[in-house]
Design an enzyme around this catalytic site. Structure first.
Site, PDB file in Angstrom:
ATOM      1  N   CYS A   2      91.263  28.855  31.776  1.00  0.00           N
ATOM      2  CA  CYS A   2      91.044  28.457  33.169  1.00  0.00           C
ATOM      3  C   CYS A   2      91.041  26.932  33.251  1.00  0.00           C
ATOM      4  O   CYS A   2      91.057  26.232  32.242  1.00  0.00           O
ATOM      5  CB  CYS A   2      89.691  28.970  33.645  1.00  0.00           C
ATOM      6  SG  CYS A   2      89.432  30.716  33.354  1.00  0.00           S
ATOM      7  N   ARG A  27      96.951  26.173  34.150  1.00  0.00           N
ATOM      8  CA  ARG A  27      96.032  26.738  33.147  1.00  0.00           C
ATOM      9  C   ARG A  27      95.558  28.133  33.534  1.00  0.00           C
ATOM     10  O   ARG A  27      94.951  28.840  32.735  1.00  0.00           O
ATOM     11  CB  ARG A  27      94.835  25.818  32.967  1.00  0.00           C
ATOM     12  CG  ARG A  27      95.155  24.404  32.545  1.00  0.00           C
ATOM     13  CD  ARG A  27      93.916  23.551  32.518  1.00  0.00           C
ATOM     14  NE  ARG A  27      92.962  24.067  31.569  1.00  0.00           N
ATOM     15  CZ  ARG A  27      92.924  23.734  30.273  1.00  0.00           C
ATOM     16  NH1 ARG A  27      93.815  22.874  29.806  1.00  0.00           N
ATOM     17  NH2 ARG A  27      92.058  24.256  29.441  1.00  0.00           N
ATOM     18  N   TRP A  73      92.022  32.274  34.979  1.00  0.00           N
ATOM     19  CA  TRP A  73      92.861  33.225  34.271  1.00  0.00           C
ATOM     20  C   TRP A  73      91.888  34.287  33.772  1.00  0.00           C
ATOM     21  O   TRP A  73      91.096  34.033  32.866  1.00  0.00           O
ATOM     22  CB  TRP A  73      93.586  32.557  33.110  1.00  0.00           C
ATOM     23  CG  TRP A  73      94.537  33.457  32.374  1.00  0.00           C
ATOM     24  CD1 TRP A  73      95.727  33.937  32.848  1.00  0.00           C
ATOM     25  CD2 TRP A  73      94.389  33.988  31.064  1.00  0.00           C
ATOM     26  NE1 TRP A  73      96.331  34.731  31.900  1.00  0.00           N
ATOM     27  CE2 TRP A  73      95.535  34.781  30.799  1.00  0.00           C
ATOM     28  CE3 TRP A  73      93.409  33.871  30.087  1.00  0.00           C
ATOM     29  CZ2 TRP A  73      95.708  35.446  29.589  1.00  0.00           C
ATOM     30  CZ3 TRP A  73      93.591  34.528  28.876  1.00  0.00           C
ATOM     31  CH2 TRP A  73      94.729  35.308  28.644  1.00  0.00           C
ATOM     32  N   ASN A  99      84.998  27.798  31.639  1.00  0.00           N
ATOM     33  CA  ASN A  99      86.261  28.154  30.973  1.00  0.00           C
ATOM     34  C   ASN A  99      85.898  28.594  29.563  1.00  0.00           C
ATOM     35  O   ASN A  99      85.306  27.837  28.802  1.00  0.00           O
ATOM     36  CB  ASN A  99      87.191  26.941  30.933  1.00  0.00           C
ATOM     37  CG  ASN A  99      88.437  27.209  30.087  1.00  0.00           C
ATOM     38  OD1 ASN A  99      88.841  28.360  29.933  1.00  0.00           O
ATOM     39  ND2 ASN A  99      89.029  26.160  29.535  1.00  0.00           N
ATOM     40  N   GLY A 100      86.213  29.831  29.209  1.00  0.00           N
ATOM     41  CA  GLY A 100      85.893  30.346  27.871  1.00  0.00           C
ATOM     42  C   GLY A 100      85.380  31.767  27.983  1.00  0.00           C
ATOM     43  O   GLY A 100      85.537  32.428  29.005  1.00  0.00           O
ATOM     44  N   GLU A 481     112.678  32.912  19.860  1.00  0.00           N
ATOM     45  CA  GLU A 481     112.260  32.026  20.957  1.00  0.00           C
ATOM     46  C   GLU A 481     113.018  32.349  22.231  1.00  0.00           C
ATOM     47  O   GLU A 481     112.447  32.388  23.320  1.00  0.00           O
ATOM     48  CB  GLU A 481     112.462  30.574  20.540  1.00  0.00           C
ATOM     49  CG  GLU A 481     112.186  29.543  21.609  1.00  0.00           C
ATOM     50  CD  GLU A 481     110.767  29.583  22.170  1.00  0.00           C
ATOM     51  OE1 GLU A 481     109.903  30.256  21.566  1.00  0.00           O
ATOM     52  OE2 GLU A 481     110.528  28.995  23.238  1.00  0.00           O
ATOM     53  N   LYS A 485     111.292  33.423  25.788  1.00  0.00           N
ATOM     54  CA  LYS A 485     111.554  32.728  27.049  1.00  0.00           C
ATOM     55  C   LYS A 485     111.953  33.719  28.136  1.00  0.00           C
ATOM     56  O   LYS A 485     111.436  33.697  29.250  1.00  0.00           O
ATOM     57  CB  LYS A 485     112.660  31.691  26.862  1.00  0.00           C
ATOM     58  CG  LYS A 485     112.237  30.472  26.101  1.00  0.00           C
ATOM     59  CD  LYS A 485     111.408  29.511  26.901  1.00  0.00           C
ATOM     60  CE  LYS A 485     109.946  29.469  26.683  1.00  0.00           C
ATOM     61  NZ  LYS A 485     109.299  29.543  25.449  1.00  0.00           N
ATOM     62  N   GLU A 488     108.974  36.158  29.136  1.00  0.00           N
ATOM     63  CA  GLU A 488     107.742  35.615  29.739  1.00  0.00           C
ATOM     64  C   GLU A 488     107.979  35.068  31.144  1.00  0.00           C
ATOM     65  O   GLU A 488     107.028  34.971  31.920  1.00  0.00           O
ATOM     66  CB  GLU A 488     107.104  34.555  28.857  1.00  0.00           C
ATOM     67  CG  GLU A 488     107.801  33.237  28.762  1.00  0.00           C
ATOM     68  CD  GLU A 488     106.962  32.224  27.972  1.00  0.00           C
ATOM     69  OE1 GLU A 488     105.737  32.195  28.079  1.00  0.00           O
ATOM     70  OE2 GLU A 488     107.576  31.437  27.230  1.00  0.00           O
ATOM     71  N   HIS A 504     119.035  48.100  10.508  1.00  0.00           N
ATOM     72  CA  HIS A 504     117.890  48.860   9.956  1.00  0.00           C
ATOM     73  C   HIS A 504     117.030  49.424  11.073  1.00  0.00           C
ATOM     74  O   HIS A 504     115.805  49.428  10.970  1.00  0.00           O
ATOM     75  CB  HIS A 504     117.075  47.940   9.036  1.00  0.00           C
ATOM     76  CG  HIS A 504     117.897  47.326   7.946  1.00  0.00           C
ATOM     77  ND1 HIS A 504     118.305  48.019   6.837  1.00  0.00           N
ATOM     78  CD2 HIS A 504     118.441  46.091   7.840  1.00  0.00           C
ATOM     79  CE1 HIS A 504     119.041  47.242   6.067  1.00  0.00           C
ATOM     80  NE2 HIS A 504     119.138  46.067   6.647  1.00  0.00           N
ATOM     81  N   LYS A 603      99.019  28.446  30.546  1.00  0.00           N
ATOM     82  CA  LYS A 603      99.721  27.467  29.714  1.00  0.00           C
ATOM     83  C   LYS A 603      99.125  27.364  28.318  1.00  0.00           C
ATOM     84  O   LYS A 603      99.844  27.210  27.349  1.00  0.00           O
ATOM     85  CB  LYS A 603      99.673  26.084  30.376  1.00  0.00           C
ATOM     86  CG  LYS A 603     100.402  25.004  29.597  1.00  0.00           C
ATOM     87  CD  LYS A 603     101.878  25.327  29.410  1.00  0.00           C
ATOM     88  CE  LYS A 603     102.598  24.269  28.614  1.00  0.00           C
ATOM     89  NZ  LYS A 603     103.967  24.681  28.255  1.00  0.00           N
TER      90      LYS A 603
END
Ligand code: AGP
Length: 608
Positions: A2, A27, A73, A99-100, A481, A485, A488, A504, A603
């Site tokens: 957050c 955030r 968040w 935040n936490g 990567e 991208k 997300e 496989h 983020k």
């Protein structure tokens, strides 16, 4: 995670808090709120939705020159108005933003309820407001310190009391908190983005420190023992324009196109052509210590992990030093063995990812030497590592990491050059390596010429629901990567694999509804990857191939191609990832996604 902010000064706190929250929105953005104090009373306005929505419901002439704010968040409690922060005690004269995660909140909450406290929310954070109410005896800082001794878990907290106007008290443990020092005004915030418009003077708080602020003064002390602490006021180098979109539609677009400059910032001043090596002053290691390294290990999360994976391939093949990359969240809990003469890197754009921070702490507890590779100066990982490499990519605001990835790669390429030239790399090879690195900004810029073509392909393929991304060697992590991208920011399912690995199992997924994106530069594995492409084509799979312009065989095999500039084999990860970033960006645009703030994401993930 957050974003939290606090303000006290001469100005209307509501406006300052809302502006600051807007800059912290990356955030977390599922709900937001502010609390402003005036005339010995607190006014709280909060709701689900983004800051723009909150701004619309805050009374225009809200009086009061001190207050706190929060953008969320969600970790505990669904996304709704009552779970939004700030949270207050029953009397409504104490408010907090947090935040936490408070790990022991259930036990604390049950006890408080048994003592008659009435809770409104499902959050862990609300217990802090009720505990403050119990411990308050006229001094908010003393009350907060008493409460913090009861909490287990992580926090960045700011609190206010209606009876202590224009005074805020904050503390941190595992979540960031920065003090910003203005002219007759003070701020507390999760990071400097929130206050950069007002001042560049900041004091980075450490875990276990408590800060009290008023309009024109601040006081920092230890949670344990109350001892006052004097800390250095630092001047941040970023400019406000760095955190603006500067004409781009999204921060992600801006940050993708900024990569020629951000890669240059990562390498400039660090190359030494005269000795065909690199200089990384922040390592705080002598050449002898560097020479004696027998193995390198890299811990990170997400995109930073993918950068570490590229680095592991590069370092092992070029420097001939064993090198592995591992997910920080996995290493943290598998009781890792720390061998002598090992060097660890904790890689994190934000420098606040708790998985990576916790892994670093565990490694240091076991006697490991850990260097940080971070972007945010003064971040927790950077400070606790005590040494490492700042990538200088500038603020990265879009949730999807782009320029930080290529700058992390640049930092690892510099380290690989440095360490290789202490071992078997010749002067000439070192000069060639430097030449390749120096050519990167222009090569990446050349790759932008494919921008419109990539956009057309993204729109053509945007209706598919599943993608495979396939590469080998140094480009295998780039395939991972590229898949990250796409998923997300467009919410399309995508998986990255070693191109050889699809035989496989994953090839069972191939049909005409599952496009495969192959990374097939003109490198030593080209023929192998072309074989893999043909295996997919033989099963009616559609193939998009990233290749160099004159590769006729790839062009004749793939359904569509994206060309990349020719370069030294080791440089292809930089040139392959940018088209994949653009492909994801344009796909998300086509689908109308919230590109900079995709659903469910934040983020920097400061919860384990
Ligand atoms: C990447 O686009 C994501 N935002 C995410 O995977 C991110 O890379 C990860 O959370 C690590 O963040 P950090 O680099 O700040 O530690």
């Amino acid at each position: 995670m957050c974003g939290i902010i606090g303000y006290c000064g001469p100005r209307a706190a509501g406006e300052v808090l809302l502006d600051g929250l807007k800059r912290l929105e990356y955030r977390g953005y599922d709900s937001a709120g502010i609390c402003v104090g005036f005339d010995n009373a607190l006014t709280v306005v909060k709701s689900t939705g983004k800051i723009a929505h909150l701004r619309g419901i805050v009374p225009a002439a809200l009086p009061g020159t001190y207050g706190i704010g929060h953008t969320r968040w969600a970790t505990h409690g669904v996304v709704n108005d009552v779970n939004a922060h700030p949270h207050t005690n029953q009397a409504g004269d104490i408010a907090i933003v947090h935040n936490g995660i408070i790990e022991n909140f259930s036990v604390l909450k049950e006890k408080l309820i048994s003592e008659g406290h009435v809770f409104r929310s499902q959050t862990d954070s609300e217990v802090i407001a009720h505990l403050l109410s119990d411990f308050y005896e006229g001094d908010l800082e003393a009350a907060l310190k008493a409460v913090l001794h009861l909490l287990q878990g992580t926090y960045g907290i700011i609190c206010v009391h209606a009876q202590e106007p224009n005074r805020l008290v904050g503390a941190r443990n595992g979540s960031p908190l920065v003090l910003a020092v203005g002219q007759n005004e003070m701020f507390l915030a999760s990071d400097v983005m929130a206050t950069l418009a007002h001042t560049k003077q900041v004091v980075y708080l450490e875990d276990g420190e408590v800060v009290s602020i008023t309009n024109d003064a601040y006081h920092i002390s230890e949670l344990r023992g109350d001892k006052p602490i004097s800390k250095k006021v630092e001047i941040i180098s970023w400019e406000l324009e760095n955190i603006e979109k500067q004409g781009h539609s999204h921060f992600m677009e801006k940050e993708i196109f900024e990569q020629p400059e951000s890669i240059l910032r990562a390498i400039q001043g660090r190359l030494d052509p005269e000795n065909a090596t690199a200089h990384l002053g922040g390592l705080n290691m002598s050449n002898t210590e560097l020479r004696d390294i027998e193995r390198v290990k890299i811990v990170a999360a997400g995109t930073s992990f993918h950068a570490g994976l590229v680095a592991s391939y590069l370092m092992e093949s070029v420097a001939q030093i064993p090198c592995t990359a591992e997910l920080a969240s996995e290493l943290r809990y598998r009781n890792p063995i720390v061998e002598r003469n090992s060097l660890y890197f904790a890689v994190s754009q934000s420098g606040e990812t708790i998985d990576t921070l916790s892994a670093m702490r565990e490694l240091k507890r076991k006697g490991a030497r850990v260097l940080g590779i971070c972007n945010v100066i003064g971040s927790s990982i950077a400070r606790e590592a005590g040494a490492g490499v700042y990538i200088h990519s500038g603020p990265e605001i879009a949730v999807a990491s782009t320029k930080a990835f290529t700058s992390q790669l640049a930092a690892f390429y510099l380290f690989t050059l440095l360490i290789s030239r202490m071992h078997n790399m010749s002067f000439e090879a070192g000069r060639g390596f430097i030449q390749n690195l120096s050519s990167l900004p222009d090569l990446v810029r050349q790759g932008f010429e494919q921008q419109n073509h990539i956009r057309a392909l993204a729109e053509k393929y945007s209706h598919y629901r599943d993608f495979l991304f396939l590469g080998r060697g140094l480009n295998y992590p780039v395939a991972l990567e590229g898949a990250l991208k796409l998923k997300e920011i467009s919410y399309i399912h995508a998986e990255g694999y070693s191109a050889a690995e699809i035989k496989h199992g994953p090839i069972a997924l191939i049909n005409d509804e599952t496009p495969s994106i192959f990374l097939v530069p003109g490198d030593s594995l080209r023929e192998k990857v072309i074989s893999n492409m043909k295996e997919v084509k033989a099963r009616r799979g559609k193939v998009i191939a990233l290749c160099v312009a004159d590769d006729e065989e790839v062009k004749n095999t793939a359904d569509d191609i994206i060309t990349i500039p020719k370069a030294g084999e080791m440089m292809y990860p930089f040139l392959m990832v940018v088209p994949l970033q653009l492909f994801a960006y344009y796909t998300a645009l086509k689908l109308g996604r919230d590109v900079d703030q995709p659903r469910n994401l934040a983020k920097s993930v400061t919860v384990e």
